[in-house]
Design a protein around this motif. Structure first.
Motif, PDB file in Angstrom:
ATOM      1  N   LEU A  11       0.815  -1.214   0.000  1.00 15.11           N
ATOM      2  CA  LEU A  11       0.000   0.000   0.000  1.00 15.11           C
ATOM      3  C   LEU A  11       0.848   1.264   0.000  1.00 15.11           C
ATOM      4  CD1 LEU A  11      -2.933  -0.949   2.383  1.00 15.11           C
ATOM      5  CD2 LEU A  11      -2.958  -0.743  -0.105  1.00 15.11           C
ATOM      6  N   ARG A  13       1.838   4.706  -2.331  1.00 19.36           N
ATOM      7  CA  ARG A  13       0.899   5.664  -2.915  1.00 19.36           C
ATOM      8  C   ARG A  13       0.242   5.091  -4.166  1.00 19.36           C
ATOM      9  NH1 ARG A  13       4.419  11.061  -3.266  1.00 19.36           N
ATOM     10  NH2 ARG A  13       5.887   9.540  -4.115  1.00 19.36           N
ATOM     11  N   ALA A  16      -2.233   2.150  -3.179  1.00 21.17           N
ATOM     12  CA  ALA A  16      -3.437   2.642  -2.518  1.00 21.17           C
ATOM     13  C   ALA A  16      -4.375   3.323  -3.516  1.00 21.17           C
ATOM     14  CB  ALA A  16      -3.063   3.620  -1.402  1.00 21.17           C
ATOM     15  N   ASP A  33      -1.152  -5.570   3.342  1.00 25.27           N
ATOM     16  CA  ASP A  33       0.083  -4.876   3.709  1.00 25.27           C
ATOM     17  C   ASP A  33       0.410  -5.250   5.145  1.00 25.27           C
ATOM     18  OD1 ASP A  33       1.688  -2.232   2.417  1.00 25.27           O
ATOM     19  OD2 ASP A  33       1.905  -2.477   4.592  1.00 25.27           O
ATOM     20  N   ASP A  35       1.772  -3.212   7.251  1.00 23.28           N
ATOM     21  CA  ASP A  35       1.670  -2.008   8.071  1.00 23.28           C
ATOM     22  C   ASP A  35       0.225  -1.829   8.538  1.00 23.28           C
ATOM     23  OD1 ASP A  35       1.307   0.717   8.926  1.00 23.28           O
ATOM     24  OD2 ASP A  35       3.224   1.216   7.970  1.00 23.28           O
ATOM     25  N   ASP A  37      -1.213   0.513  10.242  1.00 27.91           N
ATOM     26  CA  ASP A  37      -1.755   1.859  10.064  1.00 27.91           C
ATOM     27  C   ASP A  37      -2.276   2.059   8.640  1.00 27.91           C
ATOM     28  OD1 ASP A  37      -1.209   2.578  12.679  1.00 27.91           O
ATOM     29  OD2 ASP A  37       0.764   3.421  12.200  1.00 27.91           O
ATOM     30  N   LEU A  38      -1.535   1.572   7.656  1.00 27.23           N
ATOM     31  CA  LEU A  38      -1.969   1.704   6.257  1.00 27.23           C
ATOM     32  C   LEU A  38      -3.257   0.920   6.028  1.00 27.23           C
ATOM     33  CD1 LEU A  38       1.426   1.410   4.314  1.00 27.23           C
ATOM     34  CD2 LEU A  38       0.113   3.481   4.842  1.00 27.23           C
ATOM     35  N   ASP A  41      -6.140   2.857   7.492  1.00 29.43           N
ATOM     36  CA  ASP A  41      -6.462   4.052   6.706  1.00 29.43           C
ATOM     37  C   ASP A  41      -7.320   3.731   5.486  1.00 29.43           C
ATOM     38  OD1 ASP A  41      -5.097   5.647   8.451  1.00 29.43           O
ATOM     39  OD2 ASP A  41      -3.254   5.750   7.260  1.00 29.43           O
ATOM     40  N   ILE A  42      -7.101   2.550   4.885  1.00 31.57           N
ATOM     41  CA  ILE A  42      -7.772   2.235   3.620  1.00 31.57           C
ATOM     42  C   ILE A  42      -8.985   1.321   3.808  1.00 31.57           C
ATOM     43  CG2 ILE A  42      -6.548   0.106   2.951  1.00 31.57           C
ATOM     44  CD1 ILE A  42      -6.228   1.330   0.146  1.00 31.57           C
ATOM     45  N   GLN A  51      -4.124  -7.076   7.281  1.00 33.78           N
ATOM     46  CA  GLN A  51      -2.770  -6.813   7.756  1.00 33.78           C
ATOM     47  C   GLN A  51      -2.026  -8.144   7.810  1.00 33.78           C
ATOM     48  OE1 GLN A  51      -1.271  -7.388  11.233  1.00 33.78           O
ATOM     49  NE2 GLN A  51       0.600  -6.662  10.267  1.00 33.78           N
TER      50      GLN A  51
END
Length: 222
Positions: A11, A13, A16, A33, A35, A37-38, A41-42, A51
């Motif tokens: 993820l 730029r 995403a 992903d 991460d 946090d990513l 966010d999505i 995750q």
């Protein structure tokens, strides 16, 4: 046209933006992903967000990837992970694989292990510049699947000094604007009120048929 199932692994730029836009076009989109946090966010902008370390073969097998039409592997920086994930999604039965590479050698390896299309950002930029010098406003295509592609378009005179809301590119041509390039700057989250100016490059995603129709319009304008 039947909706497709896409899995986007990585993820950054680019990954995403592709995932969100494919989902907005009515497709089922799974993103992966490591991460957290990513993923958070999505999560509201795709069908499923997981995750996970995609290099973990056992974990990847639990996702039923054989049912997916297209995998987009955007782990370009880590060659070992990129190659391993591409090989795994191929073995798991994904029908079409597009992967991001960072050198000709990396691309050669990705093709050897089953990638159907490899994006080389720096090399592709050279191709775009060459097309810009000798050809039309269509600077490049990235084929996501036989049905969907991404196209870069130099802003037409008729589009200049108008907002995306005024241009209504989605309702007129069936395309979604993923980004606007203004010189060395890239707006990856353009809003309806962003203005298209001279020399801007529009990065749009759409069906092969819609992009072909738009190309025909652009040729007429030129």
């Amino acid at each position: 046209m039947a909706n497709k199932q896409f899995v986007v692994i990585g993820l950054g730029r680019f990954g995403a933006s592709v995932a969100k836009t494919l989902y907005s076009l009515g497709n089922d989109v799974l993103v992966i992903d490591k991460d957290e946090d990513l993923i958070q966010d999505i999560s509201d902008s795709v069908t499923h967000a997981v995750q996970m370390d995609a290099t973990d073969e056992n974990a990847l097998r639990t996702l039923g990837l054989r049912n997916f039409d297209v995998a987009v592997v955007t782990i370009g920086a880590n060659i070992q992970s990129s190659v391993m994930v591409t090989l795994l999604v191929k073995e798991l039965g994904v029908k079409y694989i597009i992967a991001k590479g960072n050198s000709d050698l990396h691309a050669k390896v990705l093709y050897k292990i089953g990638a159907d299309r490899v994006i080389l950002p720096e090399k592709d930029m050279g191709v775009r510049v060459a097309h810009n010098l000798v050809s039309s406003s269509i600077l490049d295509y990235i084929e996501l699947s036989p049905d969907y592609s991404i196209m870069e378009i130099e802003a037409l005179d008729e589009w200049q000094d108008k907002t995306l809301r005024e241009l209504k590119l989605r309702s007129k041509y069936g395309i979604n604007v993923m980004a606007i390039k203004k010189g060395d700057e890239i707006n990856l989250t353009p809003s309806a009120d962003d203005t298209v100016e001279s020399k801007d490059i529009i990065v749009a995603i759409g069906s092969a048929q819609d992009l072909a129709n738009l190309e025909g319009v652009i040729v007429k304008f030129k």
